[in-house]
Structures are given as structure tokens and as C-alpha cells.
Design a protein around this motif. Structure first.
Motif, PDB file in Angstrom:
ATOM      1  N   HIS A 149     -21.078  20.453  -5.863  1.00 17.64           N
ATOM      2  CA  HIS A 149     -20.290  21.583  -6.343  1.00 17.64           C
ATOM      3  C   HIS A 149     -19.936  21.355  -7.809  1.00 17.64           C
ATOM      4  CE1 HIS A 149     -16.702  24.511  -5.421  1.00 17.64           C
ATOM      5  NE2 HIS A 149     -17.346  24.820  -6.520  1.00 17.64           N
ATOM      6  N   ALA A 150     -20.430  22.222  -8.695  1.00 17.68           N
ATOM      7  CA  ALA A 150     -20.046  22.177 -10.109  1.00 17.68           C
ATOM      8  C   ALA A 150     -18.952  23.209 -10.336  1.00 17.68           C
ATOM      9  CB  ALA A 150     -21.246  22.483 -10.996  1.00 17.68           C
ATOM     10  N   ASP A 151     -17.898  22.802 -11.024  1.00 21.11           N
ATOM     11  CA  ASP A 151     -16.764  23.694 -11.241  1.00 21.11           C
ATOM     12  C   ASP A 151     -16.424  23.755 -12.730  1.00 21.11           C
ATOM     13  OD1 ASP A 151     -14.577  25.319 -10.849  1.00 21.11           O
ATOM     14  OD2 ASP A 151     -13.257  23.714 -10.162  1.00 21.11           O
ATOM     15  N   ALA A 152     -16.664  24.926 -13.339  1.00 14.32           N
ATOM     16  CA  ALA A 152     -16.317  25.187 -14.747  1.00 14.32           C
ATOM     17  C   ALA A 152     -16.880  24.115 -15.685  1.00 14.32           C
ATOM     18  CB  ALA A 152     -14.803  25.303 -14.908  1.00 14.32           C
ATOM     19  N   VAL A 153     -18.171  23.815 -15.526  1.00 13.26           N
ATOM     20  CA  VAL A 153     -18.811  22.789 -16.352  1.00 13.26           C
ATOM     21  C   VAL A 153     -19.225  23.384 -17.702  1.00 13.26           C
ATOM     22  CG1 VAL A 153     -20.868  21.349 -16.589  1.00 13.26           C
ATOM     23  CG2 VAL A 153     -19.601  21.353 -14.438  1.00 13.26           C
ATOM     24  N   SER A 154     -18.745  22.777 -18.771  1.00 13.91           N
ATOM     25  CA  SER A 154     -19.188  23.107 -20.126  1.00 13.91           C
ATOM     26  C   SER A 154     -19.741  21.829 -20.754  1.00 13.91           C
ATOM     27  CB  SER A 154     -18.024  23.643 -20.971  1.00 13.91           C
ATOM     28  OG  SER A 154     -17.527  24.864 -20.436  1.00 13.91           O
ATOM     29  N   ALA A 155     -20.666  21.981 -21.709  1.00 16.08           N
ATOM     30  CA  ALA A 155     -21.294  20.799 -22.310  1.00 16.08           C
ATOM     31  C   ALA A 155     -21.554  21.023 -23.782  1.00 16.08           C
ATOM     32  CB  ALA A 155     -22.602  20.480 -21.582  1.00 16.08           C
ATOM     33  N   TRP A 156     -21.487  19.910 -24.523  1.00 16.85           N
ATOM     34  CA  TRP A 156     -21.720  19.926 -25.960  1.00 16.85           C
ATOM     35  C   TRP A 156     -22.655  18.793 -26.351  1.00 16.85           C
ATOM     36  CZ3 TRP A 156     -17.182  20.736 -23.497  1.00 16.85           C
ATOM     37  CH2 TRP A 156     -16.414  21.866 -23.830  1.00 16.85           C
TER      38      TRP A 156
ATOM     39  N   ARG B 262     -18.495  17.698  -8.024  1.00 18.01           N
ATOM     40  CA  ARG B 262     -18.004  17.068  -6.798  1.00 18.01           C
ATOM     41  C   ARG B 262     -19.127  16.929  -5.776  1.00 18.01           C
ATOM     42  NH1 ARG B 262     -14.068  20.839  -7.983  1.00 18.01           N
ATOM     43  NH2 ARG B 262     -14.584  22.149  -6.191  1.00 18.01           N
ATOM     44  N   LEU B 263     -19.229  15.741  -5.233  1.00 22.17           N
ATOM     45  CA  LEU B 263     -20.154  15.464  -4.134  1.00 22.17           C
ATOM     46  C   LEU B 263     -19.305  15.354  -2.873  1.00 22.17           C
ATOM     47  CD1 LEU B 263     -23.132  14.707  -3.345  1.00 22.17           C
ATOM     48  CD2 LEU B 263     -22.423  12.320  -3.593  1.00 22.17           C
ATOM     49  N   ASP B 264     -19.463  16.309  -1.979  1.00 22.78           N
ATOM     50  CA  ASP B 264     -18.611  16.374  -0.784  1.00 22.78           C
ATOM     51  C   ASP B 264     -17.128  16.288  -1.134  1.00 22.78           C
ATOM     52  OD1 ASP B 264     -20.688  16.766   0.951  1.00 22.78           O
ATOM     53  OD2 ASP B 264     -20.848  14.668   1.545  1.00 22.78           O
TER      54      ASP B 264
ATOM     55  N   GLN C 256     -32.821   3.434   8.768  1.00 20.26           N
ATOM     56  CA  GLN C 256     -32.383   4.643   8.064  1.00 20.26           C
ATOM     57  C   GLN C 256     -30.875   4.806   8.220  1.00 20.26           C
ATOM     58  OE1 GLN C 256     -34.088   7.307   6.290  1.00 20.26           O
ATOM     59  NE2 GLN C 256     -31.950   7.672   5.880  1.00 20.26           N
ATOM     60  N   GLN C 257     -30.183   4.976   7.110  1.00 23.71           N
ATOM     61  CA  GLN C 257     -28.762   5.228   7.179  1.00 23.71           C
ATOM     62  C   GLN C 257     -28.531   6.650   7.665  1.00 23.71           C
ATOM     63  OE1 GLN C 257     -27.295   4.562   3.245  1.00 23.71           O
ATOM     64  NE2 GLN C 257     -27.713   2.383   3.295  1.00 23.71           N
ATOM     65  N   LEU C 258     -27.634   6.800   8.612  1.00 22.97           N
ATOM     66  CA  LEU C 258     -27.336   8.126   9.123  1.00 22.97           C
ATOM     67  C   LEU C 258     -26.216   8.717   8.291  1.00 22.97           C
ATOM     68  CD1 LEU C 258     -27.516   7.359  12.934  1.00 22.97           C
ATOM     69  CD2 LEU C 258     -29.214   8.508  11.524  1.00 22.97           C
ATOM     70  N   MET C 259     -26.568   9.645   7.427  1.00 19.30           N
ATOM     71  CA  MET C 259     -25.578  10.266   6.555  1.00 19.30           C
ATOM     72  C   MET C 259     -25.640  11.761   6.752  1.00 19.30           C
ATOM     73  SD  MET C 259     -25.760   8.448   2.848  1.00 19.30           S
ATOM     74  CE  MET C 259     -24.729   7.060   2.439  1.00 19.30           C
ATOM     75  N   THR C 260     -24.490  12.405   6.677  1.00 19.38           N
ATOM     76  CA  THR C 260     -24.508  13.851   6.719  1.00 19.38           C
ATOM     77  C   THR C 260     -25.072  14.364   5.405  1.00 19.38           C
ATOM     78  OG1 THR C 260     -22.246  13.861   5.886  1.00 19.38           O
ATOM     79  CG2 THR C 260     -22.539  14.009   8.274  1.00 19.38           C
ATOM     80  N   LEU C 261     -25.703  15.521   5.463  1.00 14.04           N
ATOM     81  CA  LEU C 261     -26.240  16.120   4.249  1.00 14.04           C
ATOM     82  C   LEU C 261     -25.095  16.477   3.302  1.00 14.04           C
ATOM     83  CD1 LEU C 261     -28.927  18.278   6.007  1.00 14.04           C
ATOM     84  CD2 LEU C 261     -29.403  16.562   4.273  1.00 14.04           C
TER      85      LEU C 261
ATOM     86  N   ALA D  38     -25.551  21.933   1.139  1.00 12.52           N
ATOM     87  CA  ALA D  38     -26.163  20.788   1.809  1.00 12.52           C
ATOM     88  C   ALA D  38     -27.426  21.206   2.554  1.00 12.52           C
ATOM     89  CB  ALA D  38     -25.167  20.183   2.793  1.00 12.52           C
ATOM     90  N   GLY D  39     -28.465  20.392   2.441  1.00  8.66           N
ATOM     91  CA  GLY D  39     -29.686  20.620   3.190  1.00  8.66           C
ATOM     92  C   GLY D  39     -30.444  21.869   2.782  1.00  8.66           C
ATOM     93  N   ARG D  40     -30.265  22.277   1.519  1.00  8.38           N
ATOM     94  CA  ARG D  40     -30.962  23.463   1.003  1.00  8.38           C
ATOM     95  C   ARG D  40     -31.619  23.094  -0.326  1.00  8.38           C
ATOM     96  NH1 ARG D  40     -30.942  27.910   4.318  1.00  8.38           N
ATOM     97  NH2 ARG D  40     -30.177  29.452   2.826  1.00  8.38           N
ATOM     98  N   VAL D  41     -32.601  23.893  -0.734  1.00  5.11           N
ATOM     99  CA  VAL D  41     -33.193  23.759  -2.066  1.00  5.11           C
ATOM    100  C   VAL D  41     -32.577  24.829  -2.958  1.00  5.11           C
ATOM    101  CG1 VAL D  41     -35.296  23.796  -3.452  1.00  5.11           C
ATOM    102  CG2 VAL D  41     -35.378  22.918  -1.107  1.00  5.11           C
TER     103      VAL D  41
END
Length: 264
Positions: free
Chosen positions: A12-19, A73-75, A3-8, A35-38
């Protein structure tokens, strides 16, 4: 396979718009998925929840004519940076779809390890065996299928197929798991098992789930975001926060009306 030991991971989504073409479907959506939440995404059909979920692991760009603005953004690292490979983003941010989609002719065993080949991970036979047992155990399926590993994935029941898809997603060691209405096609018993699996997995992986079931959102999530598209406008977040607060003391009357079943 160790098992790779990774931090949770925090997403973070920032001002995401979609078309889709010239049709704007999301407007300026900003949300922290801790992190670590549902985190549950709730709201009526057609308000952009599933589109937002697909943006979180770069699946939106697969749709011809689709475009987006903003950052994910992921971390702290933007997953849409030009130098970042799409496959790396999707390996770290896995997806489980509304309809179970195992490779039907492929065995249960081969379904679990299918992602290793796609991501170029090489492991020994013993490591593969260990990985299959580990991932199917985490998905709550090992006891039911350990004597059926060579059977086709398509021969399993609907609930088992969905848990097989969860096991397959876990095999590449994602840091975030996105789930798009994973229980909508399942019976109550299978739904309960998936919800138990979510509760067990969140100690190891950050989870974002789209659900139309308010009782499910209340049961499984720690955080909640309410999406709404009103009067032909694009989808946006009305309110977000801890799930208990969103259900018991929402700040916006529209949130209260929705979570208590007055519309949607």
C-alpha cells in the motif's frame, strides 16, 4: 529447504511524492497493490513509474540527492520505519530489472543462491540443491539448464538470463516481486515464457510490473494504474482499477487515449 508458509502480502503506497534534488518527479501517489494479484503500472516514458517501483523496495534512496515523502506499507507496516533494516525490506520485496543482470562470471547455480549469503541465510548443501531446482522450476528455466548449472550465468540467452534473475529473486522467499519492464529487451518467444511465469507465480507472490506494452498489461495484470506527467508537472496517477475496466470502460478520457494508442 522447506517452503515457508506465508500469507500473500498487500502493498500500500500512501501519498508518495519523490524528488531528484529539487526536481519533483512524483506527486501524492496512493495505490493499493492487492495480495496475490498482478498490478501493472502503465503510462508514457518519464512519468515516474520506474521511480515509484524503486520506492516500493527502498532503492530510490540509493540515488544521490534523491528524497521522498509518504508511506509504503507491507501488510500495514511502514517499510521506511527508522528501526526497519533496508535489507529486510528488500528481502521481502524483490526486484527484477529491465535488463537481465545475472552475475556473468558466476555459475547458474551460484546466481540462484547468491541472495542467501547477502541476507545471512544458512542452509545445507542439500537444501541449496533443492532450492535451486525449486526456484528455477518456478522461473520456467529448470528443464533448459538442469545440465548446465555450472555454466556461467552470462552464457545463457537473454530470455534465459531474465528467468535466471527471477529465480534468483525468488530464492530469498520474497512476498512481493517488482518487475521493471522485464520483457522489453526480449524476443516474442521469451516474452511469452516470462508472461507464463508471471501467471504461475502470482499464486505465491504479489507482483507489480511496469510495462509499456498495452497488450502485455491486458494479458498479465489483474489491476492497472495509469501514470501521467503533463506539461512539466510531476508524475501522478490519473486512474486505477481492475484491468478489464481500465481498458474497456475507463473513467478518464486520457486513460482511454493512452490504452488505445492515441498518444505515448
Amino acid at each position: 529447504m522447506t517452503q515457508q508458509l506465508m500469507t500473500l502480502a498487500e502493498l500500500h503506497a500512501d501519498a508518495v511524492s519523490a524528488w531528484f534534488g529539487s526536481h519533483k518527479v512524483l506527486d501524492q501517489v496512493s495505490l493499493v497493490m492487492p495480495a496475490g494479484r498482478v498490478t501493472a503500472l502503465i503510462g508514457p516514458s518519464g512519468c515516474g513509474k520506474s521511480t515509484f517501483l524503486r520506492i516500493l523496495n527502498r532503492m530510490h534512496e540509493l540515488v544521490p540527492g534523491a528524497s521522498l515523502a509518504g508511506e509504503v506499507r507491507l501488510d500495514g507496516n511502514d517499510i521506511y520505519e527508522p528501526q526497519r533494516r533496508v535489507i529486510d525490506a528488500r528481502r521481502q520485496i524483490g526486484m527484477v530489472f529491465q535488463k537481465p543482470n545475472p552475475f556473468p562470471a558466476m555459475s547458474v547455480y551460484d546466481n540462484v543462491v547468491a541472495g542467501l549469503k547477502l541476507t545471512g541465510v544458512r542452509v545445507t548443501r542439500r537444501e541449496r540443491d533443492d532450492l535451486v531446482e525449486e526456484c528455477l522450476t518456478k522461473a520456467g528455466l529448470w528443464r533448459e539448464v538442469r545440465d548446465r548449472l555450472r555454466d556461467p550465468g552470462g552464457a545463457l540467452s537473454g530470455g534465459q538470463q531474465q528467468r535466471l534473475c527471477i529465480g534468483r529473486a525468488l530464492a530469498v522467499r520474497p512476498r512481493v516481486l517488482l518487475m521493471d519492464e522485464p520483457c522489453s529487451a526480449l524476443d516474442p518467444t521469451s516474452t511469452r515464457r516470462i508472461e507464463e511465469t508471471i501467471a504461475e507465480l502470482v499464486t505465491e507472490v504479489t507482483i507489480v510490473i511496469v510495462t509499456h506494452n498495452m497488450q502485455q498489461a491486458a494479458r498479465v495484470s489483474d489491476e492497472c494504474a495509469f501514470f501521467l506527467a503533463e506539461h512539466g508537472s510531476p508524475g501522478a496517477i490519473v486512474e486505477h482499477g481492475p484491468t478489464g475496466s481500465m481498458f474497456d470502460s475507463p473513467q478518464d478520457q486520457r486513460t482511454s487515449d493512452y490504452v488505445h494508442g492515441r498518444f505515448g
